[in-house]
Scaffold this motif. Structure first.
Motif, mmCIF file in Angstrom:
data_model
loop_
_atom_site.group_PDB
_atom_site.id
_atom_site.type_symbol
_atom_site.label_atom_id
_atom_site.label_comp_id
_atom_site.label_asym_id
_atom_site.label_seq_id
_atom_site.Cartn_x
_atom_site.Cartn_y
_atom_site.Cartn_z
ATOM 1 N N ARG A 1 1.298 9.005 0.315
ATOM 2 C CA ARG A 1 0.483 8.499 1.431
ATOM 3 C C ARG A 1 -0.267 7.230 1.038
ATOM 4 O O ARG A 1 -0.439 6.930 -0.143
ATOM 5 C CB ARG A 1 -0.543 9.556 1.854
ATOM 6 C CG ARG A 1 0.063 10.759 2.564
ATOM 7 C CD ARG A 1 -1.066 11.569 3.220
ATOM 8 N NE ARG A 1 -0.547 12.749 3.905
ATOM 9 C CZ ARG A 1 -0.395 13.939 3.304
ATOM 10 N NH1 ARG A 1 -0.716 14.086 2.024
ATOM 11 N NH2 ARG A 1 0.074 14.956 3.972
ATOM 12 N N LEU A 2 -0.775 6.559 2.041
ATOM 13 C CA LEU A 2 -1.650 5.419 1.794
ATOM 14 C C LEU A 2 -3.080 5.915 1.621
ATOM 15 O O LEU A 2 -3.480 6.918 2.211
ATOM 16 C CB LEU A 2 -1.582 4.439 2.961
ATOM 17 C CG LEU A 2 -0.253 3.686 3.082
ATOM 18 C CD1 LEU A 2 -0.194 2.912 4.389
ATOM 19 C CD2 LEU A 2 -0.059 2.745 1.900
ATOM 20 N N CYS A 3 -3.804 5.200 0.838
ATOM 21 C CA CYS A 3 -5.199 5.526 0.547
ATOM 22 C C CYS A 3 -6.020 5.538 1.843
ATOM 23 O O CYS A 3 -5.860 4.657 2.692
ATOM 24 C CB CYS A 3 -5.750 4.480 -0.425
ATOM 25 S SG CYS A 3 -7.494 4.634 -0.790
ATOM 26 N N VAL A 4 -6.881 6.570 2.004
ATOM 27 C CA VAL A 4 -7.731 6.634 3.194
ATOM 28 C C VAL A 4 -9.171 6.226 2.867
ATOM 29 O O VAL A 4 -10.070 6.377 3.681
ATOM 30 C CB VAL A 4 -7.700 8.039 3.836
ATOM 31 C CG1 VAL A 4 -6.301 8.350 4.332
ATOM 32 C CG2 VAL A 4 -8.180 9.105 2.852
ATOM 33 N N HIS A 5 -9.366 5.734 1.638
ATOM 34 C CA HIS A 5 -10.672 5.216 1.221
ATOM 35 C C HIS A 5 -11.775 6.269 1.321
ATOM 36 O O HIS A 5 -12.874 5.998 1.780
ATOM 37 C CB HIS A 5 -11.035 3.957 2.018
ATOM 38 C CG HIS A 5 -9.999 2.874 1.834
ATOM 39 N ND1 HIS A 5 -9.975 2.054 0.739
ATOM 40 C CD2 HIS A 5 -8.925 2.527 2.583
ATOM 41 C CE1 HIS A 5 -8.941 1.232 0.824
ATOM 42 N NE2 HIS A 5 -8.278 1.503 1.938
ATOM 43 N N CYS A 6 -11.440 7.493 0.867
ATOM 44 C CA CYS A 6 -12.448 8.557 0.877
ATOM 45 C C CYS A 6 -13.403 8.405 -0.309
ATOM 46 O O CYS A 6 -14.501 8.935 -0.299
ATOM 47 C CB CYS A 6 -11.777 9.931 0.852
ATOM 48 S SG CYS A 6 -10.965 10.324 -0.713
ATOM 49 N N GLY A 7 -12.941 7.721 -1.369
ATOM 50 C CA GLY A 7 -13.819 7.487 -2.515
ATOM 51 C C GLY A 7 -13.819 8.590 -3.549
ATOM 52 O O GLY A 7 -14.525 8.495 -4.560
ATOM 53 N N ALA A 8 -13.007 9.623 -3.348
ATOM 54 C CA ALA A 8 -13.024 10.762 -4.279
ATOM 55 C C ALA A 8 -12.628 10.358 -5.702
ATOM 56 O O ALA A 8 -13.050 10.983 -6.680
ATOM 57 C CB ALA A 8 -12.083 11.857 -3.778
ATOM 58 N N CYS A 9 -11.824 9.320 -5.835
ATOM 59 C CA CYS A 9 -11.339 8.926 -7.163
ATOM 60 C C CYS A 9 -12.346 8.071 -7.924
ATOM 61 O O CYS A 9 -12.257 7.937 -9.149
ATOM 62 C CB CYS A 9 -10.030 8.153 -7.020
ATOM 63 S SG CYS A 9 -10.186 6.675 -5.989
ATOM 64 N N VAL A 10 -13.289 7.467 -7.216
ATOM 65 C CA VAL A 10 -14.130 6.431 -7.829
ATOM 66 C C VAL A 10 -14.982 6.943 -8.994
ATOM 67 O O VAL A 10 -14.969 6.347 -10.076
ATOM 68 C CB VAL A 10 -14.997 5.721 -6.761
ATOM 69 C CG1 VAL A 10 -15.971 4.752 -7.428
ATOM 70 C CG2 VAL A 10 -14.111 5.003 -5.757
#
Lengths: 280, 501
Positions: free
Chosen positions: A43-52
């Motif tokens: 999938r494309l990133c949904v910019h949830c920020g969980a990885c940051v």
């Protein structure tokens, strides 16, 4: 400007088609294969920020506009972000133009026979591929698509004429098994198989053999082999749990397909007409 | 305990290896060939190295006899007539090889075996020819017991070359080293692929840039020893080397090195070479009485002095204050650019020096990227190679090589270690080699990580033979010891594995 999300570019690859090739992996796939070995490309990133927060070298940040941004120079490729992602995506993709891709692969050109576009499923971006292939052909190199078969190539004659061949995965023939295995009934794949054969653009076909799935394996191999005959190589691949997400290992088992078991399907394929069938 | 007693009591040395060791010791008892005090000081600090060539040279270091002449005229001294069939041909060669001197005492060049033997091979039944060649290769491996023994094939395909490749793969021997002279117009893809397949199974042949060598030497060149470019009917007088890292230790800056330290050491090495070359030609008996000379198998005017360098990477990194090799020469454009400047300076100064007895080469020595010796450890990487453990992706490594290989007509090369999947895809290796040779690479070697025969720095050893030495047993091949040293001190076998990533 035509842009596409690129997951990564491998300058030299000996496993993505004949000869030495530069492989370009695009982000995004319409199938949901249980045994996907690179689920971070789905999938494309949904910019949830969980990885940051988990990035050990602060190569990821979430800006005020909500976008997660990746710093390729700081990144150490530890894959912590991929493990943290709840969406089968990756923050490490680059939206690239054809020019940008060409600039990056230009150095590889003297050493390769051609390029292979893969993914994810690269055929999500047919216009981009058509342009890229046209430019790579100008440099005297071949262009192969490694695709999942979801795209209806009949609607994209320019793409098909711009590429030198398509490498296709036929994962399941029985619609119910296909639905279980890849989250899709597989009709489009079988249509692609038929049409690519007619068009003379089928470069190779691959089927993964699963341990203990005698009926499903046999049906897929027999169907595929009868159709491709001697027109292209048929690669029989052993299922390997390494890299498969844990929740799906429960469904497919933790065993690697036995070599002799896989070999029996290569024989079956040859008996069914696919003279160039072999286990890899 | 004396050095002689050490040699005599060493349980890992064969009789032949003891003999060579004792001879070297004997040679060192005469020090009448003297150099300047500055030279000895540079040698003592490790900036210059004579590669243990011996203080009293009694033969040129490398000798490449004209075997075609041998086959045409025979040899009076050895009472050999020109061969009339394959059996006679290999017998003549086997005898002749035993009388070709070198620094190792073994012949470093066995000839262009395919061209020499093809007229005889094609007259025989293929199976019979293969049997004769199998015994020939066995003879070489058991008699010429040194991995610097080297044979050449190509650029054209031939029945003989194909049989040699088959046997090389079947027999899995470290001796002889083997090179394919590759020319895109003369070497078919089919033949080149057969060589790639053999290389992935047996670590040989390597691929030499035929066009580049022909441009520099004409078509009568040999690849000998590790990867040394020399003239057929000639050879190399001597090969000392600048250890560039040690040469740079006193420099205050890159500019100071280029202006002051580098020219000083270049001149000292040139002085050393001049004296040695003159001694070999004027004082030793080789060029006066050896049958190779008197019967014309070698000619003095086809010999050259080889100006060696090692440790360019460590030199550049030291001068720029780079401590992490992964951010240094080959990976850091600034360090690589400095490397080019240093090589340009060495090339220029050496080419301005008028060298004795190099009249066939415009009176100049030619550069050689020396491949390192077992005692170098991690201080000086071979020639201009990127240090082991810091190798970038293959494409980047090739591009760095392509910049530096043209400096070295008397030899350089790089080695790539492949993981298992490449055995199934030789057609993926060939375009890499072809592409890089077309862009200035001089010499490409490869091997498979799991193979027993592996390439250490330029020569081949068997890992199983290294194990024998570790267990205090003898190894017939006198180079196994170097292989063990290069692995222990320089991690020479731990180079990056080319894998899919």
């Amino acid at each position: 400007m035509n842009k596409a999300p690129v997951n990564k570019i491998i300058p030299f690859s000996n496993v993505d088609g004949p000869g030495n090739r530069t492989s370009i992996f695009f982000q995004g796939c319409s199938f949901r294969c249980q045994f996907c070995h690179n689920p971070e490309t789905i999938r494309l990133c949904v910019h949830c920020g969980a990885c940051v927060p988990g990035c050990p070298v602060h190569a990821l940040r979430q800006d005020a506009d909500g976008q997660v941004r990746w710093d390729p120079k700081a990144c150490v490729q530890c894959d912590a972000c991929l493990k943290a992602c709840p969406h089968s995506a990756s923050p490490r993709i680059r939206w690239m133009t054809v020019e940008e891709v060409l600039l990056e692969i230009r150095r590889s050109l003297p050493y390769i026979e051609g390029i292979t576009t893969s993914g994810g499923d690269c055929t999500l971006y047919p216009a981009f591929l058509t342009e890229l292939f046209t430019r790579v052909h100008e440099a005297g190199k071949t262009c192969l698509i490694d695709g999942n078969g979801a795209l209806d190539f009949r609607s994209h004659p320019q793409l098909l004429s711009a590429c030198d061949g398509v490498m296709l995965d036929v994962k399941a023939v029985d619609p119910a098994w296909s639905m279980q295995l890849i989250g899709n009934d597989g009709t489009s794949v079988l249509q692609s198989l038929k049409y690519l054969l007619q068009a003379g653009k089928l470069a190779e076909v691959r089927t993964v053999i699963f341990p203990g799935r005698d009926r499903e394996n046999a049906e897929t191999v027999r169907y595929t082999a009868a159709r491709i005959g001697d027109r292209c190589p048929y690669k029989i691949i052993r299922y390997r749990p390494f890299g498969v997400r844990e929740e799906f290992q429960a469904f497919l088992g933790e065993d690697t397909t036995d070599a002799a078991y896989a070999e029996s399907y290569a024989r079956l394929a040859r008996d069914a007409g696919a003279s160039k069938a072999y286990v890899i | 305990m004396s050095d002689a007693l050490n040699i005599i009591q060493d349980p890992t040395l064969t009789y032949r290896q003891e003999l060579v060791g004792l001879a070297r010791l004997g040679e060192s008892t005469d020090d009448s060939l003297r150099y300047s005090d500055a030279y000895y000081a540079a040698k003592a600090r490790g900036a210059l190295c004579d590669l243990n060539e011996g203080v009293m040279p009694f033969r040129p270091r490398y000798i490449c006899p004209d075997y075609e002449l041998l086959f045409r005229k025979g040899c009076d001294f050895l009472q050999l007539d020109p061969p009339k069939d394959l059996l006679e041909a290999v017998n003549v060669l086997e005898i002749f090889y035993c009388h070709v001197p070198s620094i190792t005492t073994y012949p470093v060049y066995l000839g262009d075996l395919d061209k020499l033997l093809e007229p005889f091979v094609i007259k025989e039944d293929r199976e019979y020819a293969k049997k004769v060649l199998r015994l020939f290769l066995r003879n070489i491996d058991r008699v010429q017991t040194d991995s610097f023994v080297h044979a050449d094939i190509g650029p054209e395909d031939s029945v003989t070359a194909r049989i040699l490749l088959e046997l090389t793969e079947e027999m899995q021997l470290a001796v002889p080293n083997l090179t394919l002279r590759y020319d895109p117009e003369k070497t078919s893809d089919d033949f080149a692929l057969a060589c790639v397949r053999c290389m992935l199974k047996t670590a040989k042949p390597s691929f030499a840039n035929h066009r580049m060598f022909v441009r520099e030497w004409g078509d009568r060149y040999a690849i000998a020893s590790c990867y040394n470019g020399l003239m057929i009917g000639g050879g190399g007088y001597t090969l000392p080397r600048m250890r560039l890292y040690e040469c740079a230790l006193d420099a205050k800056s890159p500019e100071d090195f280029l202006d002051r330290e580098l020219p000083k050491y270049i001149d000292l090495q040139l002085e050393y070479m001049d004296k040695r070359v003159k001694f070999i030609v004027e004082e030793s008996s080789f060029f006066k009485t050896n049958f190779l000379v008197t019967e014309g198998f070698v000619k003095r005017e086809n010999f050259i002095g080889m100006f060696g360098v090692v440790g360019l990477a460590e030199c550049c990194n030291h001068l720029l204050g780079i401590t992490d090799v992964k951010k240094g020469f080959g990976l850091n454009p600034e360090a690589t650019r400095l490397g080019r400047r240093i090589m340009d300076a060495i090339e220029k100064r050496v080419s301005e020096h008028v060298a004795p007895y190099c009249d066939a080469f415009d009176h100049h020595y030619r550069l050689h990227a020396q491949v390192g010796i077992d005692t170098d450890g991690m201080d000086d990487s071979p020639g201009t190679r990127i240090p082991i453990g810091a190798e970038p992706a293959m494409l980047d490594q090739l591009e760095v090589n392509e910049q530096f290989h043209p400096y070295f007509p008397t030899g350089t090369g790089d080695i790539f270690k492949f993981e298992e999947t490449w055995v199934k895809t030789p057609e993926a290796v060939l375009p890499i080699i072809k592409g890089s040779l077309s862009r200035g690479l001089r010499y490409f070697s490869g091997y498979l990580e799991n193979n027993d025969v592996v390439r250490v720095t330029g020569y081949l050893v068997k890992k199983s033979e290294i194990e024998k030495l570790r267990q205090k047993k003898q190894s017939l091949n006198q180079v196994t010891l170097y292989g063990m040293g290069a692995q222990d001190g320089g991690h020479a076998l731990d180079r990056r594995v080319q894998a899919y990533e």
